[in-house]
Design an enzyme around this catalytic site. Structure first.
Site, short mmCIF file in Angstrom:
data_model
loop_
_atom_site.label_atom_id
_atom_site.label_comp_id
_atom_site.label_asym_id
_atom_site.label_seq_id
_atom_site.Cartn_x
_atom_site.Cartn_y
_atom_site.Cartn_z
N PRO A 1 39.59 41.49 43.21
CA PRO A 1 40.23 41.58 44.53
C PRO A 1 40.23 40.21 45.23
O PRO A 1 39.20 39.55 45.26
CB PRO A 1 39.35 42.59 45.29
CG PRO A 1 38.08 42.68 44.52
CD PRO A 1 38.40 42.33 43.11
N HIS A 2 41.38 39.80 45.70
CA HIS A 2 41.47 38.50 46.36
C HIS A 2 42.60 38.51 47.38
O HIS A 2 43.51 39.35 47.31
CB HIS A 2 41.70 37.38 45.33
CG HIS A 2 42.95 37.54 44.54
ND1 HIS A 2 43.02 38.33 43.40
CD2 HIS A 2 44.20 37.04 44.69
CE1 HIS A 2 44.24 38.29 42.90
NE2 HIS A 2 44.98 37.53 43.68
#
Lengths: 538, 148
Positions: free
Chosen positions: B66-67
């Site tokens: 996740p980014h």
């Protein structure tokens, strides 16, 4: 002082105007090299033709003859020297270093071949046609032999750069050979000066002293090149803390000037130091940015250099030794074509490539003038032989550009088909889009993304949409072929490239959904057109 | 950007408890918040979920990354979390994710942000490295897999 400065500014203005117009005329109307136009502009406006005419408004000629070996003022000559430094710095920047290293061995063979043949021919004909020169060890014969050896890398580099052939196998071999030629010519000059001094002083030749001078020159060249190539990437990396490419470009040009000066201190031509500086920065990720920022200075100063070279031509001195000069010049030209071309045939080039290298090595320039100037000031040669040197420079420099341009037409001049300077391990990642516009959006978006990551992106080819993406030693190529994007990457950076492409694809998706929510383009177009015409008479 | 410059033991959780994508993201954000890396938790959370909505960051073999780019951070920040059982993260291979690498990068700041994400993901490319992370019982053991 104010008067001298006023004259200098006027001289520069006239040179800039004439060299520009002559350059343009030769390139666009006569379809010749721009350099040739610039050289001839100098002859026309120089001290030996129009520039020598007395102008009452400035109480003398615009380009008065000066007493020394160089017929223009030291101030103006300073600008020309600066032009030659910028020219060689940019030539160094444009050189593809891996190809240069790959071809430096071939360059040495070619350069050496040219030097040996031209020296022997120049030296021999001087003895043969001049009763005053008794043997090949006579100082005049030695000087004439030496001044026919040096190739002007400037003229060839400029033409190859204009034709985008600087990084071709022939281009890099010529550059490597010309630089080696210049270094060896200066070494030869030191030897000849030593031998002449011994001959005129009646003492034996001090080979030990001559050997030290030769070693110093070659040592300086080798050490600076190796150290420069190692340090330049480290230096540019550290300089990035300033977050200003202008700063990096300015400092690298400063380094080129310092190295040019130091090069002169080591009894080598200044242009060699400038070329080493350019070559060192050529392998950094900011090479293109430095090049871009130096271009304005290049466009201003380099025509001044070539115009000033044209100004050196003393038509009167040439007249007296015309026939000897002609024979000497022709042998000098043939010496280079065969002396450099024949070794090239044994170094992997075919006949076409060997001929290209031969004519590419033809032009003579600043080093010829330097050698002739030293010969004149030391008394080894007189005004007449100085005229011969200028004639050689002139004929070779005028004949070379059209021959070089013509020779580079047609296919490859290198025998090996396996020439590949790229990374053989690189992986190609391809993306197919529905049309050119979509691929273009993605290409621009990717380029922006790489820039945000600290990469430098620049176009490699004016005819194709191919870009180099570079950060320090990490290099990718991005290519758009109609509606297809191809990214070539070393395997160790493939994950990064894939992630970057994925992020940019998502941006494209965002962009498309944004478009869908846009008001109907038809309605927007209709609104734009409303009010363009009115019912009223006016 | 060197991994060791960004990751410390404080930024590792070897026992995430969340049972959904949203809970895992929230839990990992709390790690960054506790370390003083995030100025606005709600904004970062919204940006991370917005990125997930465009395309899930659940990759293959249990790894998720996740980014997002967000105004909630001033510099690139990262943390690592391990979920013992694994949860559904809409991964490419449909398998549950159990190793999470979260990165947040500032908007309009030049820097090797995607490169960092790639660099850290490369470490987990091999099955052996992933197994070592999953077998880790302390933050120090996880960091050791990344050569820290």
């Amino acid at each position: 002082m104010a008067h001298e400065m006023m004259v200098l500014v006027l001289q520069l203005g006239i040179i800039v105007l004439f060299s520009r117009f002559f350059g343009w005329f030769f390139a666009n109307v006569l379809k010749q090299s721009q350099v040739l136009g610039e050289l001839i502009s100098g002859m026309v406006i120089g001290p030996y033709l129009l520039g020598g005419i007395h102008l009452s408004v400035i109480h003398g000629p615009l380009f008065p003859l000066t007493g020394g070996t160089i017929p223009i003022s030291p101030e103006l000559y300073g600008f020309a020297v600066l032009g030659s430094i910028v020219l060689l710095f940019v030539s160094g920047l444009e050189t593809d270093l891996p190809t240069f290293i790959k071809f430096s061995g071939k360059g040495t063979i070619v350069g050496l071949g040219g030097i040996v043949i031209t020296f022997l021919l120049g030296n021999g004909i001087a003895v043969l046609l001049n009763p005053g020169i008794p043997n090949m060890l006579h100082p005049s014969a030695l000087f004439l032999g030496t001044l026919s050896t040096a190739t002007s890398v400037g003229i060839t580099a400029r033409i190859l750069s204009d034709k985008r052939k600087l990084s071709s196998p022939e281009g890099v071999t010529i550059l490597a050979a010309a630089v080696i030629d210049d270094v060896l010519s200066i070494v030869l000059l030191s030897i000849v000066i030593g031998m002449s001094a011994a001959a005129s002083g009646g003492v034996g030749i001090v080979w030990g002293k001559i050997g030290i001078v030769a070693l110093k020159a070659i040592g300086f060249w080798l050490i600076c090149t190796i150290v420069g190539i190692i340090l330049a990437p480290v230096f540019t990396r550290k300089m990035k803390v300033f977050e200003s490419i202008d700063m990096i470009a300015g400092v690298s040009l400063g380094i080129a000037l310092i190295l040019a000066g130091v090069s002169e201190m080591f009894e080598l031509a200044m242009i060699i130091g400038a070329y080493i500086a350019g070559l060192s920065f050529s392998r950094t990720d900011v090479a293109h940015e430095i090049h871009e920022r130096t271009q304005g200075l290049y466009n201003f100063l380099v025509p001044i250099f070539f115009s000033a070279m044209g100004m050196m031509v003393n038509f009167g001195a040439i007249k007296e030794v015309f026939w000897f000069g002609l024979a000497f010049t022709l042998l000098g030209i043939l010496g280079k074509i065969f002396g450099c071309g024949l070794p090239a045939l044994f170094a992997g080039f075919n006949l076409r490539g060997a001929y290209r290298i031969g004519v590419g090595m033809m032009p003579r320039g600043e080093v010829t003038l330097i050698v002739a100037g030293i010969g004149l000031s030391s008394g080894a040669i007189g005004q007449d032989m100085f005229g011969v040197a200028i004639m050689t420079m002139l004929v070779a420099s005028i004949a070379a550009p059209p021959l070089i341009i013509k020779s580079f037409e047609g296919g490859s001049g290198y025998r090996s088909k396996a020439l590949d300077t790229g990374d053989a391990r690189s992986h190609a990642i391809e993306l197919q889009f529905p049309n050119f516009r979509a691929a273009e959006f993605m290409r621009r978006s990717l380029a922006d993304g790489f820039r945000e990551e600290g990469f430098f992106v620049h176009r490699l080819d004016h005819d194709r949409l191919v870009y180099q993406v570079r950060q320090n030693m990490i290099v990718f190529t991005l290519l758009q072929e109609q509606d297809k994007l191809i990214l070539n990457t070393p395997p160790e950076h493939e994950s990064f490239v894939r992630l970057m492409m994925m992020e940019k694809l998502l941006e494209l998706k965002d962009f498309l959904s944004g478009l869908e929510s846009m008001k109907s383009p038809d309605m927007m177009g209709a609104e734009l057109m409303k009010g363009m015409f009115s019912l009223d008479a006016d | 950007m060197k991994i060791k410059n960004l990751l410390t033991e404080q930024l590792i959780s070897v026992d995430l408890q969340g049972s959904s994508k949203e809970e895992i993201i929230g839990e990992m954000l709390n790690i960054l918040l506790k370390a003083g890396k995030v100025a606005d938790r709600d904004l970062a959370y919204a940006d991370l979920l917005s990125r997930e909505k465009k395309m899930s960051t659940g990759m293959q073999y249990g790894v998720a990354i996740p980014h997002a780019k967000t105004l909630a951070v001033a510099e690139l920040t990262a943390c690592i979390g391990i979920h013992r059982k694994g949860i559904d993260f809409d991964s490419l291979d449909g398998q549950p994710a159990n190793i999470f690498i979260m990165t947040l990068s500032p908007v309009d700041r030049t820097g090797p942000h995607v490169q960092f994400l790639a660099e850290i993901s490369m470490v987990l490319k091999s099955r052996a490295a992933r197994l070592k992370v999953l077998e880790s019982v302390s933050a120090a053991e996880v960091l050791a897999v990344f050569g820290i």
